[in-house]
Design an enzyme around this catalytic site. Structure first.
Site, PDB file in Angstrom:
ATOM      1  N   LYS A 132       6.617  -0.986  15.708  1.00  9.56           N
ATOM      2  CA  LYS A 132       5.643  -1.718  14.892  1.00  9.56           C
ATOM      3  C   LYS A 132       6.282  -2.786  13.992  1.00  9.56           C
ATOM      4  O   LYS A 132       7.493  -2.767  13.740  1.00  9.56           O
ATOM      5  CB  LYS A 132       4.814  -0.750  14.063  1.00  9.56           C
ATOM      6  CG  LYS A 132       5.588   0.178  13.195  1.00  9.56           C
ATOM      7  CD  LYS A 132       4.622   1.240  12.673  1.00  9.56           C
ATOM      8  CE  LYS A 132       5.308   2.297  11.851  1.00  9.56           C
ATOM      9  NZ  LYS A 132       4.391   3.381  11.503  1.00  9.56           N
ATOM     10  N   SER A 154       1.122   3.806   4.344  1.00  9.92           N
ATOM     11  CA  SER A 154       1.988   2.664   4.064  1.00  9.92           C
ATOM     12  C   SER A 154       1.275   1.360   4.410  1.00  9.92           C
ATOM     13  O   SER A 154       1.382   0.367   3.684  1.00  9.92           O
ATOM     14  CB  SER A 154       3.280   2.766   4.866  1.00  9.92           C
ATOM     15  OG  SER A 154       4.003   3.894   4.475  1.00  9.92           O
ATOM     16  N   HIS A 192       4.336  10.428   0.798  1.00  8.02           N
ATOM     17  CA  HIS A 192       5.607  10.898   1.355  1.00  8.02           C
ATOM     18  C   HIS A 192       6.320  11.794   0.329  1.00  8.02           C
ATOM     19  O   HIS A 192       6.832  12.853   0.668  1.00  8.02           O
ATOM     20  CB  HIS A 192       6.534   9.712   1.671  1.00  8.02           C
ATOM     21  CG  HIS A 192       6.064   8.811   2.773  1.00  8.02           C
ATOM     22  ND1 HIS A 192       5.984   7.443   2.646  1.00  8.02           N
ATOM     23  CD2 HIS A 192       5.650   9.074   4.038  1.00  8.02           C
ATOM     24  CE1 HIS A 192       5.564   6.909   3.776  1.00  8.02           C
ATOM     25  NE2 HIS A 192       5.344   7.865   4.634  1.00  8.02           N
ATOM     26  N   ARG A 227      -2.764  13.915   7.382  1.00 12.20           N
ATOM     27  CA  ARG A 227      -3.836  13.439   6.491  1.00 12.20           C
ATOM     28  C   ARG A 227      -5.173  13.599   7.187  1.00 12.20           C
ATOM     29  O   ARG A 227      -5.773  14.643   7.188  1.00 12.20           O
ATOM     30  CB  ARG A 227      -3.633  11.961   6.127  1.00 12.20           C
ATOM     31  CG  ARG A 227      -2.537  11.675   5.160  1.00 12.20           C
ATOM     32  CD  ARG A 227      -2.097  10.246   5.237  1.00 12.20           C
ATOM     33  NE  ARG A 227      -1.586   9.952   6.561  1.00 12.20           N
ATOM     34  CZ  ARG A 227      -1.036   8.809   6.943  1.00 12.20           C
ATOM     35  NH1 ARG A 227      -0.965   7.824   6.087  1.00 12.20           N
ATOM     36  NH2 ARG A 227      -0.581   8.642   8.159  1.00 12.20           N
TER      37      ARG A 227
HETATM   38  P1  ADP Z   1       5.559   7.033  11.119  1.00 14.31           P
HETATM   39  O1  ADP Z   1       5.706   5.634  11.623  1.00 14.31           O
HETATM   40  O2  ADP Z   1       6.525   8.001  11.747  1.00 14.31           O
HETATM   41  O3  ADP Z   1       4.154   7.554  11.131  1.00 14.31           O
HETATM   42  P2  ADP Z   1       5.278   6.929   8.232  1.00 14.31           P
HETATM   43  O4  ADP Z   1       6.270   6.502   7.229  1.00 14.31           O
HETATM   44  O5  ADP Z   1       4.000   6.186   8.307  1.00 14.31           O
HETATM   45  O6  ADP Z   1       6.063   6.928   9.619  1.00 14.31           O
HETATM   46  O7  ADP Z   1       4.924   8.472   8.009  1.00 14.31           O
HETATM   47  C1  ADP Z   1       5.901   9.465   8.034  1.00 14.31           C
HETATM   48  C2  ADP Z   1       5.217  10.828   7.907  1.00 14.31           C
HETATM   49  O8  ADP Z   1       4.616  10.939   6.617  1.00 14.31           O
HETATM   50  C3  ADP Z   1       4.103  11.059   8.934  1.00 14.31           C
HETATM   51  O9  ADP Z   1       4.139  12.410   9.360  1.00 14.31           O
HETATM   52  C4  ADP Z   1       2.851  10.802   8.141  1.00 14.31           C
HETATM   53  O10 ADP Z   1       1.743  11.527   8.652  1.00 14.31           O
HETATM   54  C5  ADP Z   1       3.269  11.334   6.775  1.00 14.31           C
HETATM   55  N1  ADP Z   1       2.468  10.742   5.703  1.00 14.31           N
HETATM   56  C6  ADP Z   1       2.305   9.441   5.402  1.00 14.31           C
HETATM   57  N2  ADP Z   1       1.469   9.280   4.356  1.00 14.31           N
HETATM   58  C7  ADP Z   1       1.092  10.531   3.990  1.00 14.31           C
HETATM   59  C8  ADP Z   1       0.212  11.056   2.986  1.00 14.31           C
HETATM   60  N3  ADP Z   1      -0.471  10.258   2.167  1.00 14.31           N
HETATM   61  N4  ADP Z   1       0.065  12.402   2.913  1.00 14.31           N
HETATM   62  C9  ADP Z   1       0.733  13.207   3.782  1.00 14.31           C
HETATM   63  N5  ADP Z   1       1.551  12.790   4.737  1.00 14.31           N
HETATM   64  C10 ADP Z   1       1.740  11.466   4.847  1.00 14.31           C
END
Ligand code: ADP
Length: 175
Positions: free
Chosen positions: A41, A128, A17, A90
């Site tokens: 979730k 995450s 992030h 990703r």
């Molecule tokens: P959500 O529940 O909206 O997917 P996340 O916190 O999991 O929330 O992710 C928020 C954003 O960050 C999403 O667009 C996700 O693809 C991006 N993201 C998460 N991890 C990575 C990473 N390692 N590299 C690039 N983008 C990421």
């Protein structure tokens, strides 16, 4: 002035992030991190905990702010005057989901564009949910999350352990 909204669950905030935020902070005048308060979730951290951890992580960026929200992401973007929804990409699986979400959001708010930044190679595998799983099993998560997030995650897992709560049920494997 272009304002972008980076919405997500951030349960927890990872270096993946942070990488997206660091790069996007140079592209947009103002970047708002939108912490989605009540996703469908299962969560490990409360909304307040997630917001506090994200705030601490982005302190050094003067044009980045952090807020929690509920409801439709496009409505929050409109309320904040954001013209762009920022997402990270990703693996291939992300693409299908992000593509669907971008089209749905365009149907709801045609004036807002979705912009996706590709992950940096070293964060390709980082999510995450995996971080939570590794932390839960006692693995080393330094290098995957900022140090203050690592400390908070360890403390939370310890707290749940002491309460005898079933971490397997609390920590969902799926994002
Ligand atoms: P959500 O529940 O909206 O997917 P996340 O916190 O999991 O929330 O992710 C928020 C954003 O960050 C999403 O667009 C996700 O693809 C991006 N993201 C998460 N991890 C990575 C990473 N390692 N590299 C690039 N983008 C990421």
């Amino acid at each position: 002035m272009t304002t972008a909204l980076f919405p997500g669950t951030f349960d927890p905030f990872t270096n993946g992030h942070l990488d997206i935020i660091q790069r996007a902070s140079g592209l947009f005048d103002h970047l708002i991190i939108g912490v989605y308060a009540h996703p469908i979730k299962t969560l490990l951290l409360s909304c307040e905990e997630r917001v506090a951890l994200v705030k601490e992580a982005v302190r050094e960026f003067p044009n980045v702010s952090v807020e929690s929200y509920d409801g439709l992401t496009v409505e929050f973007a409109r309320a904040k005057g954001a013209q762009v929804l920022l997402r990270g990409l990703r693996v291939i699986a992300d693409f299908e989901l992000e593509f669907q979400m971008a089209l749905m959001n365009r149907a709801l708010a045609a004036e807002i564009e979705t912009v996706c930044l590709m992950t940096t190679y070293k964060y390709y595998f980082l999510s995450s949910s995996l971080v939570k799983e590794v932390a839960k099993l006692g693995g080393d998560i330094s290098g995957m999350v900022p140090p203050h997030v690592e400390a908070a995650l360890k403390a939370k897992i310890k707290e749940l352990d002491e309460k005898g709560e079933d971490r397997i049920r609390i920590i969902s494997l799926r994002e």
